[in-house]
Design an enzyme around this catalytic site. Structure first.
Site, PDB file in Angstrom:
ATOM      1  N   GLU A 176       0.832  -1.216   0.000  1.00  0.00           N
ATOM      2  CA  GLU A 176       0.000   0.000   0.000  1.00  0.00           C
ATOM      3  C   GLU A 176       0.861   1.260   0.000  1.00  0.00           C
ATOM      4  O   GLU A 176       0.625   2.199   0.755  1.00  0.00           O
ATOM      5  CB  GLU A 176      -0.939   0.008   1.209  1.00  0.00           C
ATOM      6  CG  GLU A 176      -1.983  -1.092   1.140  1.00  0.00           C
ATOM      7  CD  GLU A 176      -2.990  -1.002   2.266  1.00  0.00           C
ATOM      8  OE1 GLU A 176      -2.613  -0.597   3.368  1.00  0.00           O
ATOM      9  OE2 GLU A 176      -4.163  -1.330   2.031  1.00  0.00           O
ATOM     10  N   GLU A 254      -7.029  -7.526  -0.429  1.00  0.00           N
ATOM     11  CA  GLU A 254      -7.441  -7.481   0.977  1.00  0.00           C
ATOM     12  C   GLU A 254      -8.922  -7.160   1.016  1.00  0.00           C
ATOM     13  O   GLU A 254      -9.319  -6.000   1.012  1.00  0.00           O
ATOM     14  CB  GLU A 254      -6.677  -6.395   1.763  1.00  0.00           C
ATOM     15  CG  GLU A 254      -5.215  -6.675   1.986  1.00  0.00           C
ATOM     16  CD  GLU A 254      -4.549  -5.635   2.890  1.00  0.00           C
ATOM     17  OE1 GLU A 254      -5.271  -4.804   3.489  1.00  0.00           O
ATOM     18  OE2 GLU A 254      -3.315  -5.655   2.990  1.00  0.00           O
TER      19      GLU A 254
END
Length: 631
Positions: A176, A254
């Protein structure tokens, strides 16, 4: 150290042409040339005792998953520069092997930064010995440390790549990165080059970002994936993903089955219907999905991370996550609902899931006072580390003048990182805490001993993500005078509990009235086979617990929401053998110093919600939901 001894032989190449590739023309993956979609779940080997890995992985396979996704926390394996640990619960190659026994493919996320609500997002605290280092950038100091770690780790993973006969089908670069303010493409290009140089051209490398992070987190040459939860707009987010990755399979790396917990806030849950509907919609589109978390596990010891959203928010010891497999490894109704959805899209293994593990109740047990920090401090020479990155440090000075009126004691610039337990001549005075407006007034005669036991409550793992130095960052002030001449004692509390107490301290009793941080202990037998259990600490305030020398983690009964600590059965001696529990209570002991073991967890107590007085006026109130992206 001979690093070659750390690596098992690895999987056997089977001679066939094994491959895992992106078929851009048909928007899908191909496994050995055949269309393939993964339905994966996250499980972190570092949050589950090694003896329970096989059990958790088997339950994931029986739920219909074909893949397991997990991080590698750098700080778990390189405790100091050039010293590597892949033994015991850190043997990630044994974990890869267990995954292969369970017939699960692997998606590996080695960082270097992982977030994961783990201390410092997996980065080693020793990086901060260079105080000007810029983490997660092209800073040469940072890259040198990353390069030397990956030159140890990645060659060891090479035999485990799918095309080499192993089970790793893809590897994530960074984590991320688009959510981090630096947006340093040079850094991401450096990592991509390093991974290619050490792992070759055939392994699929990818990135993961929240929708708002795709701009800075994606990189040409790495496959772009996204993450989002059941409440988010799937159609909109996948449309945005297509701007970065026009062809190939849609991937949610995710998909949130639940959420993390902070001390002092409500326990997070996600409803079964929301989670199953979201999964069904993605699978119907042909997407590949990883569920974060499928089994959360536990932040044992001092390993929890923290967020900063206007104030410092440490993560609880439980990482249950409201996941389909509970913290204790039991299938939940969410698991059976997800399994039903998965069975509509692919074959799932025949046979029932194992039943919940046996649970045990015990107690109440009365603990006795072992020693207070005041009395322990005469033995300081036995307790010292030279350097320390987690746990506790004792700061000590002596008043050079008499303070006869109650006088305010404080640390400027929010300089307590993270919680300070203050004593004058061994008498507990109160607490100072990061980002909190605690008022503390002290008195004392000239020569009085002023002790501050300072707790590191976990380094920032997400949020501002700046270098999170621990300790007293500024000299404390008493009234108008800056206090100097501090002695600092980094304390090896865990060694003390494991080795020194049994030798030294059982010889004498301490009938004194406790004040401030104090150790309590007792022993207890378990008749019969025992079982998993949950340690309940009613009336205790905040501290650390060890069972048979194993650091179970932090409790904070007073703040909640977590009221019980998960005790896995393998930690306990059964059939009448004696078990030893030790508590370090940092503040106040209940009138009856008792504990109990329950047969179910309490993760959602919301008794104490009044403590939040943040330093910054613009932060959210306690009742507002916290929105955080990122693992």
């Amino acid at each position: 150290r001979n690093l070659d001894t750390l690596l098992p032989a690895g999987p056997e190449p089977d001679g066939s042409t094994r491959s895992f590739v992106v078929d851009r023309e048909n928007d899908r993956f191909l496994l050995d040339g055949a269309p393939f979609r993964y339905v994966s779940g996250s499980l972190h080997y570092f949050r589950v005792p090694r003896v329970l890995w096989a059990d958790r992985l088997f339950k994931m396979r029986m739920s219909g998953l074909n893949t397991v996704q997990f991080y590698v926390p750098w700080n778990y394996h390189e405790p100091e520069p050039g010293v590597y640990n892949f033994n015991g619960s850190r043997d990630l190659f044994a974990f890869l092997n267990e995954a292969s026994v369970a017939n699960l493919l692997v998606i590996l996320r080695p960082g270097p930064y992982i977030c994961a609500e783990w201390d410092m997002g997996g980065l080693p605290a020793w990086l901060l010995q260079k105080p000007d280092i810029h983490l997660r950038t092209s800073d040469p100091d940072f890259l040198a440390a990353v390069d030397s770690w990956f030159k140890v780790l990645l060659p060891r993973l090479y035999p485990w790549l799918y095309h080499n006969g192993g089970n790793i089908i893809s590897i994530q670069v960074e984590n991320e990165y688009g959510s981090y303010r630096a947006c340093d493409f040079g850094y991401m290009r450096h990592l991509a080059g390093l991974f290619r140089a050490l792992l070759g051209d055939r392994i699929l490398l990818f990135t993961t970002d929240g929708p708002e992070g795709l701009k800075c987190g994606s990189l040409q040459g790495l496959y772009t994936t996204v993450d989002f939860g059941p409440a988010d707009n799937m159609t909109k987010i996948f449309a945005l993903l297509r701007k970065y990755e026009p062809r190939g399979p849609l991937v949610n790396s995710e998909y949130y089955t639940g959420w993390l917990d902070y001390w002092g806030q409500n326990h997070s849950t996600r409803s079964i219907s929301a989670v199953t509907t979201g999964l069904e919609n993605m699978l119907r589109l042909g997407a590949s999905v990883n569920m974060y978390m499928f089994h959360g596990g536990t932040n044992f010891g001092y390993w929890n991370g923290a967020d900063e959203k206007g104030r410092f928010l440490p993560i609880t010891t439980s990482y249950d996550y409201d996941a389909p497999i509970s913290e204790a490894g039991d299938p939940t109704p969410k698991l059976f609902a997800l399994r039903n959805v998965i069975s509509e899209f692919q074959e799932i293994p025949l046979g029932p899931l194992p039943p919940p593990s046996p649970k045990m109740m015990l107690g109440p047990l009365t603990l006795h006072l072992v020693i207070s920090f005041l009395n322990l401090s005469v033995h300081l020479k036995y307790l010292l580390f030279h350097t320390q990155d987690r746990g506790f440090v004792l700061y000590r000075t002596y008043l050079t003048y008499t303070v006869s009126e109650p006088t305010q004691f404080w640390v400027p610039n929010n300089g307590v990182h993270d919680r300070a337990y203050v004593m004058v001549d061994g008498v507990f005075q109160g607490v100072l805490e990061r980002n909190m407006k605690h008022q503390l007034f002290l008195m004392g005669t000239v020569g009085a001993k002023l002790d501050i036991l300072l707790e590191n409550m976990g380094r920032l793992s997400f949020g501002s993500n700046s270098s999170d130095f621990k300790g007293l960052l500024e000299p404390p002030i008493l009234g108008q005078r800056v206090l100097t001449q501090w002695l600092m004692f980094p304390l090896k509390v865990d060694k003390l509990v494991k080795w020194w107490f049994p030798l030294q301290l059982m010889k004498r009793s301490h009938p004194q009235v406790p004040s401030g941080p104090t150790f309590y202990s007792t022993t207890f037998p378990i008749l019969g086979e025992g079982g998993d259990t949950f340690l309940f600490l009613p009336g205790w305030t905040k501290g650390q617990v060890w069972i048979n020398g194993f650091n179970l983690g932090r409790y904070w009964t007073k703040r909640g929401p977590q009221e019980t600590l998960y005790v896995p059965r393998p930690l306990l001696f059964s059939r009448g053998a004696l078990n030893k529990i030790t508590l370090l209570e940092l503040e106040n002991v209940p009138p009856q110093p008792q504990i109990q073991f329950l047969d179910r967890p309490i993760l959602n107590s919301t008794l104490h919600k009044t403590y939040i007085y943040s330093l910054s006026p613009d932060t959210q109130s306690a009742s507002e939901p916290m929105e955080l992206s990122g693992h």
